[in-house]
Structure formats: C-alpha cells, structure tokens
Design a protein around this motif. Structure first.
Motif, short mmCIF file in Angstrom:
data_model
loop_
_atom_site.label_atom_id
_atom_site.label_comp_id
_atom_site.label_asym_id
_atom_site.label_seq_id
_atom_site.Cartn_x
_atom_site.Cartn_y
_atom_site.Cartn_z
N GLY A 102 39.49 114.06 25.32
CA GLY A 102 40.47 115.36 25.01
C GLY A 102 39.74 116.69 25.24
N TYR A 103 39.13 117.28 24.50
CA TYR A 103 38.88 118.53 24.36
C TYR A 103 37.62 118.66 25.44
N ASP A 104 36.78 117.75 25.62
CA ASP A 104 35.72 118.09 26.42
C ASP A 104 36.00 118.00 27.77
N GLY A 105 37.27 117.61 28.28
CA GLY A 105 37.58 117.88 29.62
C GLY A 105 37.64 118.96 29.87
N LEU A 106 38.34 120.09 29.13
CA LEU A 106 38.51 121.43 28.97
C LEU A 106 37.16 122.21 29.22
N ILE A 107 36.26 121.98 28.38
CA ILE A 107 34.77 122.51 28.48
C ILE A 107 34.38 122.17 30.23
N TYR A 108 34.36 121.12 30.67
CA TYR A 108 34.04 120.74 31.84
C TYR A 108 34.46 121.71 32.87
N SER A 109 36.04 121.81 32.71
CA SER A 109 36.78 122.50 33.80
C SER A 109 36.49 123.88 33.89
#
Lengths: 558, 105
Positions: A102-109
């Motif tokens: 979930g949210y971790d993907g956004l941190i990465y981007s």
C-alpha cells in the motif's frame, strides 16, 4: 540504545524491497508465448526503425549525433526525459509495491520525483549555458581538462554500467514473463535493438523512441487508472475502503510500513535519490538537446509533471490490482500466489480491465520502455568515451578548437563504443541473470550523488574549487559509496552471504556525499598551486556565462 | 559572436546583472529550501513517527493523513517547477536580455 539498534536492523531487513523494485529481482516463470503482445511490439519496432532511418540521414555532425542538433523543444524534451526516467521496472515494481504494502509504494515514488525540482532550481540552466555534449564539459570548464574529464567520464561509465546491468537483467526477466521468450533471446534482442537505435540514429532517434514510449506508457497507465476508478464509480473513498477490506494487512496499507525505518537510512536514501537524480549522466545529457536555458527550464517543468502524474497513476493501479487482481482466482496459481510473481500485478490488471488486446498493448509498452531507457544509457556511455576520453583527453580537443580530434574520428569512436557497450551489456545481462542485483540501482544513484553531483555542483557554484580538490574529493566520494555499499546489508549479507553487515545501513549516501563535499573543500582550499589560481581567476567569466548564456553552444542550423 | 574579457567584465559590473543574480539565486534558493524541507520532513516523519501518517483525516474515513501529504509533495514539486519556470522565462530572461544588449550593440 542497543535495543534501538537491534530494532533498526530488524526493520532494515524488512525493507529490502526498496530500490529493488527498480531492478526487478526474484525468480520469474516463463509464460506462454503472447502473440498479440509480439505483434504490437513489432509495430513499435517498425515505427521506431523508420524514425532511426530518418534520424540517420539528418545526423551529419557530432553535435547532431549527441544533442540532436540542439533543436528539441522544451515540451518534447520533457516527454523524452520522462521516457528516459520511467523504467518498465519502476512501472511494474511500484504498482507491485503498492499492491503488497500500500502506502509504501507512494513513499518510494516521491523519492524518485523530488530530485526534479532541485535539478531545475540549481542545475538545469547553468548546465545548459556552460556545456556542449556532456556534464563533464561543465565540470571541467575552468579546471584541468584531463583530470576532471577522466574523473567524470569514469563516474558516468560506472553509473551507466550498474544501471545498465539492472535494466538488462530486468529486461530479460520481464520479456520472459510477458512474451514467453527465452531469457537469452530477450537479452540479445534488447542489446541488438539498442545498438541499432543509438548506432544509426544517435540522440535524435533515441529522443523520439523515448517520446513515443512516454506517450504510450502514460496513455496505457491512464487507461488502467481510469478503468480502476470506473469500477468504484469514481469514488476514491470506496476504492480505499474496499482495498482495506480485501487486503490481508487491512488498514496497515494506508500507513507507512517497514520500508523506511531508521533515520540514518531514511536520510541516506533521500540524499541518494534527490542528489543522485541530479548526477545521472543520461539525464544531464538531455539538457543539451534543447536550444537554450529557457527551453531547458520548460523541459524540467513538463518532465516533473509527466513523472509525477505517472507515479500517481501507479498508486491507483496498485490499489486497482488489490481490488481486481487479488480477488480473481484466474490470476493465481494453485498455491494462491500471483501467476508470474507480484511484479506482474499491473500486467494482470491490464488483462482484467482491457482484455487480451490491452494486455498485449501493455506488454509491448513495457518492452518499448526498456529499450528507451537502455538506449539513453548507451548514448551517455558512448559520449563519455568518445567525447570526454577520446576527443578531449587523448586528442586534446577537436580540430576546430586547436586539438587533434576530427569530427570523423570522434564519430568513429562513438560508433565503436556503442557496439562495444551493446556487446558488454548483453554479456553482463547473461552473467548476472541468476545474481542478486537488487543493490545495483541504489549503487548507481549513490555514486551519481557522491561523485558526479558534488563535482558538477561545486564547479558551477564555488569559486575556490580547484582541480586537485575536485579530483580527490570526487574520487573519495565514489570510493566511499562503492565500499560502503559492499559492506552494507544489501551486498555483504544478501549477496555475499555473511551473517551480519559491517556497515549497518543500507544506503551510503549520507556518508559518501559528505565525504565528497568535505574532500573537495579541504583539497581545494589547501591547494596553493598556479593551476589553482588560474581556476579561481576563470570563475567570473564562467559565472557570467552560466547566468546569461553569453557564448553558450546554440542550436545548429537546421 | 565571440565575447571578450571586456564584455564579461562589463556585464559582471553591470548593476542589472547583479540584480539578476540576486533575484534569481534568491528565488531558486527559496524554492530549493521549500522542496528539500518538505521532503526531508516527510522522510523523517516516516522514520520517527510512522503512526502519525496512518491517522484518518476524518474519523472513520479510510483516507489517512499520509495520502494528502504524499500526493501533496508530488503536486508541490510540479507547482514549484511551474512557478520557477514562469518567473525565470519571463522576468529573469527579460533582465538577461537587457544585460546582454549592452555588450551586443
């Protein structure tokens, strides 16, 4: 304190997915041959080969070859930068990360995006005003040509090599998955196509391959995100609620997980991503394809828009995959795992929302994406060898500037280098097939942030920079990044199989970037040589040109 | 056009050049601090207090504070590049042209 360190290490072990998404790691299974995808990909090849043929006719000088004659517009360059930067692995990897955490993907981007504003504010226009073909032109502007070009060409080649290995291995695995071709066939195919684009079409063909790929990828991803939103009647709240209900981690997917854990690693990663982007040779090279500083600024504005939009799409696509792929037994094997591995969720989603034809389209786009990225890398590598090393270091410059390198010689070296890089890339792709390459993209960014970026930045901003300072400091930064990466958990434990790492953090940038800046500063201020005085005296002319574009290399006449 | 040392010295001492440099650097530095500050604040928040970003924006909503913040940084990046490009391609470039017209006469 000890408890805290143990906790940090434990959390770090859980965060190995970061940057690995970019490198497409893990076992993959070969899929059935997908003919729709192959036909669509063939259409892409035919189209881009036509462009390459057209570009080859227009390439008459080294300037045409490396910078497309400086005639690309800001908008086109913005798209091309986006095409250069959005890799297939980041499309599949980020949506897979969103799918599983979930949210971790956004941190990465976000990490991959925030370097762009910084490039605009501090690098882009000065770079455009001072340079001609490569960022080494700028770094060596008032310093010792031989030393600084050697250093920055070496920095470029190392970054290109690690990035290229990650892309080649990713390409092989991906094509195996999407098209059902053999790994070996896939790697050779990517290598050969990349050589053809760069060898014959130079920067002009590479630019258009990147533009077309960016348009295809953005349209495909937009369609997927649209269909996901349509499935929840354009109600984002419902999309999140449904995903929380379906996902085994439930509401944990709406908060940061274990991806970024302790502060040192977090800051280090942030520095690698932010400053590394500003030190990637294939990205910096793109700024010489536009006419002036004005277009260079526009390039970054459009690129940031496209890349940011793309990352928002991948976030929606990841959530869409939770809704439409996680619940569909068609995409799972007997054991309940995703067919082809988690990296395939975006591809399965394509099939879920658009059927077999759209699945073929997305597969073809993923292949095109790889080609665009490796072509850009190869061109950057070839220009470092032929322009920096051959023409400027070995031959002392081009004949028109009083050196001994003719345009024809430089072109010949470029083409030989392109061929050599293509062959090396294919070989490395084959050698590293079974290796754990998760650390390579992280290492490429760390070296770019610790060697290329400090030297480039200080050469434009710091009057007292000297050749000795830049050379020693830049080399120290590069070495520190390399050694600390080897001693870090990603290589020392995950690759070399030791039980615990000597350097406890995953990313070296905090230490290696600091080392580079301190090294450059110390060995510059203590440099009392005549060359150092000369370098300082040349700062004012360089400064005036960097600010106003006075005497900058313009667009060639056509 | 080949610039001479005289031209360079003249530009360097031109008060309009000093004004250009002061304005442009000031603006670029300000925007750099904003984006660096926003990003590192975000990263440190995740490192030190990840639970904070998991609090719903409205009681009972699935949307947590992390979503508007994350998307906000993406939009902020785009917005800042737009603001800088607009001002630099207008105001700063006009000033540059004035400065250059001095030596190109």
């Amino acid at each position: 304190m000890i408890a805290r360190a143990v906790l940090a290490t434990a959390l770090l072990a859980a965060s190995s997915a970061l940057l690995a998404g970019e490198a497409m790691t893990g076992e993959v299974q070969k899929q059935a041959t997908n003919w729709t995808a192959i036909l669509m990909f063939l259409a892409f090849i035919v189209g881009t080969m036509g462009i390459t043929k057209w570009a080859a006719k227009r390439n008459t000088s080294t300037s045409d070859y490396y910078t497309a004659g400086g005639g690309i517009t800001g908008f086109q360059n913005g798209l091309a930068i986006a095409g250069d930067y959005m890799s297939a692995a980041s499309f599949l990897g980020i949506s897979a990360l969103v799918y599983s955490s979930g949210y971790d993907g956004l941190i990465y981007s976000i990490g991959f995006l925030v370097g762009w504003p910084l490039i605009l504010f501090i690098i882009a226009e000065r770079l455009r005003n001072l340079g001609k073909f490569t960022f080494s032109d700028v770094a060596s502007y008032r310093l010792g040509q031989t030393e600084i070009r050697l250093l920055s060409a070496f920095g470029s080649l190392v970054v290109v090599a690690f990035y290229l290995i990650a892309q080649m291995v990713g390409a092989g695995k991906l094509i195996q998955l999407l098209f059902g071709l053999d790994y070996m066939v896939a790697v050779v195919l990517v290598g050969v196509l990349m050589i053809v684009y760069v060898f014959f079409g130079g920067m002009l063909a590479t630019t258009w391959v990147q533009i077309i790929k960016a348009v295809l990828l953005l349209s495909g991803a937009s369609f997927m995100a649209f269909m996901v939103l349509k499935s929840v009647n354009f109600d984002v709240v419902k999309m999140f609620s449904d995903a929380i209900a379906i996902h085994p981690k439930h509401d944990a997917i709406m908060a940061p997980g274990g991806l970024v854990s302790d502060p040192i690693s977090a800051i280090s990663l942030g520095m690698a991503l932010m400053f590394g982007t500003a030190g990637l040779p294939h990205i910096l090279m793109r700024f010489f394809t536009v006419a002036d500083a004005r277009e260079a600024r526009k390039s970054v504005f459009y690129a940031t828009g496209f890349i940011g939009y793309f990352y928002i799409l991948t976030f929606v696509i990841g959530f869409g995959a939770i809704l439409l792929v996680m619940t569909n037994p068609e995409f799972k094997d007997a054991a309940g795992a995703i067919v082809g591995g988690t990296n395939m969720v975006a591809v399965h989603l394509a099939s879920a929302v658009g059927g077999n034809v759209f699945l073929g389209f997305i597969s073809a786009v993923a292949f095109a994406t790889i080609l665009a990225v490796v072509a850009g890398l190869t061109l950057a590598g070839a220009s470092a060898v032929s322009h920096d090393l051959y023409a400027c270091v070995i031959k002392g410059g081009y004949t028109k500037d009083g050196g001994r390198a003719t345009e024809d010689d430089a072109m010949r070296v470029t083409k030989i280098t392109t061929l050599a890089l293509g062959v090396v890339a294919i070989l490395l792709g084959i050698i590293f097939e079974k290796q754990n390459i998760a650390f390579m993209v992280g290492l490429a960014f760390s070296i770019a942030a610790s060697c290329n970026f400090p030297v480039l930045l200080l050469s434009m901003y710091w009057k007292d920079l000297t050749t000795r300072g830049a050379l020693i400091g830049g080399a120290l930064g590069l070495l520190t990044a390399l050694v600390l990466t080897i001693l870090s958990p990603t290589v020392w434990v995950d690759v070399l199989g030791n039980t615990s790492a000597i350097f406890p953090w995953k990313y070296p940038a905090l230490f290696s970037v600091t080392t580079a800046f301190v090294g450059i500063w110390f060995f510059s201020i203590t440099d009392k040589s005549k060359a150092a005085q000369e370098a300082r005296a040349k700062f004012i002319p360089q400064f005036v040109r960097s600010q106003t574009g006075l005497g900058a290399a313009g667009a060639s006449a056509h | 056009m080949q610039e001479t040392n005289d031209d360079i010295q003249r530009i360097y001492e031109d008060p309009r050049f000093k004004e250009l440099v002061a304005k442009k650097s000031g603006f670029a530095n300000l925007l750099s601090v904003i984006i660096l500050g926003a990003y590192f604040a975000f990263i440190l928040l995740i490192a030190f207090d990840p639970k904070l970003l998991g609090i719903p924006v409205v009681e009972g909503s699935p949307i947590t504070w992390g979503i508007p913040m994350g998307v906000g940084i993406i939009l902020l990046s785009f917005l800042l590049t737009g603001v800088y490009t607009l001002r630099a391609n207008g105001e700063f470039d006009n000033l540059t042209k004035e400065v250059l017209s001095e030596v190109q006469k």
